[in-house]
Design an enzyme around this catalytic site. Structure first.
Site, PDB file in Angstrom:
ATOM      1  N   GLN A 148      -7.089  24.120  12.837  1.00  0.00           N
ATOM      2  CA  GLN A 148      -5.876  24.932  12.919  1.00  0.00           C
ATOM      3  C   GLN A 148      -5.029  24.498  11.747  1.00  0.00           C
ATOM      4  O   GLN A 148      -4.806  23.280  11.667  1.00  0.00           O
ATOM      5  CB  GLN A 148      -5.100  25.051  14.280  1.00  0.00           C
ATOM      6  N   TYR A 177       7.255  30.147  14.245  1.00  0.00           N
ATOM      7  CA  TYR A 177       7.050  29.333  13.227  1.00  0.00           C
ATOM      8  C   TYR A 177       7.326  30.223  11.905  1.00  0.00           C
ATOM      9  O   TYR A 177       7.446  31.142  11.663  1.00  0.00           O
ATOM     10  CB  TYR A 177       5.674  28.518  13.105  1.00  0.00           C
ATOM     11  N   ARG A 227      -1.903  29.045  31.365  1.00  0.00           N
ATOM     12  CA  ARG A 227      -2.172  28.491  32.722  1.00  0.00           C
ATOM     13  C   ARG A 227      -3.366  29.208  33.448  1.00  0.00           C
ATOM     14  O   ARG A 227      -3.198  29.751  34.366  1.00  0.00           O
ATOM     15  CB  ARG A 227      -0.947  28.509  33.417  1.00  0.00           C
ATOM     16  N   ARG A 248      -3.472  22.258  28.103  1.00  0.00           N
ATOM     17  CA  ARG A 248      -2.971  21.133  29.051  1.00  0.00           C
ATOM     18  C   ARG A 248      -4.127  20.829  30.134  1.00  0.00           C
ATOM     19  O   ARG A 248      -4.510  19.613  30.175  1.00  0.00           O
ATOM     20  CB  ARG A 248      -1.741  21.212  29.677  1.00  0.00           C
ATOM     21  N   CYS A 305       2.768  15.781  27.424  1.00  0.00           N
ATOM     22  CA  CYS A 305       2.289  16.360  26.582  1.00  0.00           C
ATOM     23  C   CYS A 305       3.571  16.854  25.613  1.00  0.00           C
ATOM     24  O   CYS A 305       4.116  16.134  24.787  1.00  0.00           O
ATOM     25  CB  CYS A 305       1.455  17.470  26.780  1.00  0.00           C
TER      26      CYS A 305
END
Length: 677
Positions: free
Chosen positions: A115, A189, A327, A350, A380
């Site tokens: 990435q 971004y 999630r 995560r 994190c």
């Protein structure tokens, strides 16, 4: 594993080979990108910590690893060298260290894409910015201080970044990566700022129409192909919807609002254009830095929160392969998203921090062995925010894989360790000591393990806290740890224990108030455990984390709730709380209809409720029950008895310092992993 056995396991289809764009993947699981803070050498290469981190997840069964974002050199942004890996800072070193990384990952039949990011723009943090003026597509407010206006990037600066991607493409291919994922037309971004008219007010070829606003992103993928070849796969991290109500203001789940960022219709149109430019797959989420609790969802967000938006995108553009995060650790949710074609790959970020072996365990049908991510984001996102280091609250060895294996006890060093207290600090210590070959003996005064986490896990959105307790119970059972419930410890027990060492993990005592006679006054822990007994009007004294979460939980039950807070706002004083979790809970309190009285002091209860002093005036707040949620104090009175017995000891968890689950687990791990090495 035989084919016949595998088909009997739940959701075996998730572990069948698939293809995302032109990349063949051994299963339907990707490791989502997470900021690689702490993973860079001073020259921008990968350090050994990074190589072990990604290799461990490849060994854990992930099919496609997406590295954390490696920013290409962007002088306008000015990211300090060495903060995160950079393929263009020292291309030779990056290639050398990347070869070590990609070859080890490939050894587990996993694929890995790099990435690479164009920059932060208006969302760059003040610590990185270092006093300079932030850049953006146009002169718009800086995300972290709206009084600062960003400087518009010049065309020359844009072209300089594009050229960096040409170099990155060549380096990535030579380094053995299976592709590049561009970061990002997502989350607000730099490339996303150019793509969204709310941020981009330019009148040149990079502004105006959607095609012009996507020109920067188009030139990036063209540059990568120029450097790496047209057959080198390029993906894009992409948000089809921004969830922005205004600068710095996000929308709540289910809220009707006017989108000022990218709406889903423009997201679908943009997706079609981006794929036509050469991006062969989209890694989909929702949100922006202005609505950060969408891009980094706390436990207050639903599981699979991005699936509905990905499904709309898939239905409109069925030929575009989608990687879907959000999630997604529930395999039933993952299987449903892949079965209808919404997701080609399920992205776990995560959850792979919490348990690097999650995919292998799910493939074996052993979900009960998966250490759950509790979406606290303290290890994190929180550690990245404050310390530029990626970690995990429930897995102290995340990003510390170089410290494996744990030092093992031998006949000379093996110890019998008395652990007093069965909260998460005590359970983690017992687990680690047992793994090392010591003999932990755990005493818990109540009738079950878990400590205050049992109460904290009662709200519907905290189910993973209870899953964490269940995981610990299973671990201690499998390790054969001796556990004594309903067993308070006193001086006699300590002296008779035969312990070589004592760990005091007795937790904390809640702070209490004497409010006189009137309606019942209940401490928050007891209130969480029996919410239905509180009545339909409740006043909570204390607007910290516990008070606010209890208020939201009670509102789900239809209870009228008022928070009385002595400070000027809720959540001003509590244990560490990462920005996304803090912001969402802060916004949820008024959104869910909780009344908040700030700069208010609780005086006394009456038969009708609580008398409160606000701005020098006394008022009665009607209530059937008053709950106190005003913090806690460490409970370590046994320390005197242990000292008297002459046994070496440590105090861990809330008994040492009241904080949160992360610090309790880290305390237990630290002491247990180093004891009698």
């Amino acid at each position: 594993m035989s084919t016949s056995l595998q088909t009997e396991l739940p959701h075996a289809e998730l572990f069948e080979p698939t293809r995302v764009g032109s990349i063949e993947v051994k299963n339907h699981y990707a490791m989502g990108p997470m900021g690689p803070l702490g993973f860079s050498t001073a020259e921008g290469g990968w350090n050994q910590r990074a190589i072990e981190f990604y290799t461990t997840r490849a060994r854990g069964g992930i099919g496609l690893i997406i590295t954390g974002v490696c920013q290409v050199t962007n002088p306008a942004d000015g990211v300090p060298p060495g903060l995160i890996p950079n393929p263009t800072q020292s291309p030779g070193l990056f290639m050398t260290t990347s070869r070590d990384l990609t070859e080890r990952v490939h050894g587990y039949d996993a694929k890995i894409v790099l990435q690479a990011g164009a920059g932060f723009g208006r969302v760059i943090t003040k610590a990185i910015l270092g006093g300079r003026t932030p850049v953006a597509p146009s002169a718009i407010p800086y995300r972290w201080d709206p009084s600062i206006t960003c400087r518009e990037m010049t065309v020359e600066e844009i072209q300089g970044v594009v050229e960096q991607f040409r170099i990155t493409g060549a380096v990535a291919r030579e380094a053995g990566f299976d592709g590049i994922q561009v970061h990002a037309v997502h989350e607000g971004y730099l490339l996303d700022q150019f793509a969204i008219s709310f941020f981009n007010h330019r009148t040149d070829e990079y502004g105006g129409s959607l095609e012009n606003r996507l020109r920067f992103a188009r030139e990036v993928v063209e540059a990568i192909h120029a450097g790496a070849g047209d057959d080198f796969p390029v993906q894009l991290r992409f948000s089809p919807k921004s969830m922005i109500k205004a600068f710095g203001v996000g929308a709540m789940p289910g809220e009707r609002f006017a989108e000022v960022g990218r709406d889903i219709d423009e997201g679908i149109e943009a997706a079609r254009l981006l794929v036509s430019y050469g991006y062969e797959a989209l890694d989909v989420d929702v949100g922006s830095y202005d609505s950060w609790y969408w891009s980094h969802p706390p436990m207050y967000q639903a599981k699979g929160l991005y699936v509905p938006y990905a499904r709309q995108l898939h239905e409109a553009c069925p030929d575009i392969p989608l990687i879907v995060a959000g999630r997604m650790d529930d395999p039933e949710l993952a299987a449903a998203a892949t079965a209808d074609g919404t997701a080609t790959l399920i992205s776990l970020a995560r959850p792979t921090l919490a348990d690097p072996e999650i995919v292998n365990k799910l493939q074996r049908g052993r979900r009960d062995l998966v250490r759950p991510c509790i979406s606290c984001q303290e290890g994190c996102i929180g550690r990245i925010e404050h310390y530029s280091s990626l970690r995990c609250a429930v897995n102290p060895l995340a990003a510390r894989e170089t410290e494996r294996p744990l030092p093992q006890a031998n006949d000379r060093t093996r110890m019998r360790v008395l652990i007093v207290g069965g909260g998460v600090a005590g359970m983690e210590a017992a687990r680690v000591l047992a793994e090392r070959g010591h003999t932990p003996v755990l005493y818990e005064a109540s009738d079950r393990l878990g400590g205050v986490v049992i109460a904290g896990g009662q709200p519907s959105f905290k189910e993973d806290d209870l899953a964490l307790i269940a995981w610990y119970e299973r671990q201690l059972e499998d390790l054969g740890v001796e556990v004594h419930l309903n067993s308070p410890v006193d001086a006699a027990v300590i002296r008779a224990s035969g312990a070589d060492h004592v760990l005091i993990a007795t937790g904390s005592n809640p702070r209490l108030l004497d409010l006189g006679e009137g309606v019942p006054v209940v401490e928050a822990t007891d209130a969480l455990l029996d919410q239905d007994a509180l009545g339909k009007q409740v006043v909570i004294i204390g607007g910290g984390l516990t008070g606010c979460e209890l208020a939201i939980s009670l509102r789900e039950r239809g209870v009228e709730v008022t928070i009385v807070e002595a400070l000027s706002d809720v959540l001003e004083k509590n244990a560490p709380l990462c920005m996304a979790n803090h912001a969402m809970l802060h916004d949820l309190v008024p959104y869910r209809g909780v009344e908040v009285l700030t700069d208010a002091r609780a005086e006394r209860v009456t038969d009708a409720g609580l008398l409160v002093s606000v701005d020098g005036e006394q008022r009665l707040v009607p209530a059937q029950t008053v709950v106190t949620a005003i913090g806690c104090t460490p409970r370590h009175e046994l320390e005197t008895e242990v000292k008297a017995a002459g046994i070496p000891y440590h105090v861990v968890g809330d008994a040492r310092r009241c904080a949160n689950i992360m610090y309790a687990i880290w305390d237990g791990f630290e002491v247990a992993s180093q004891l009698a090495k």
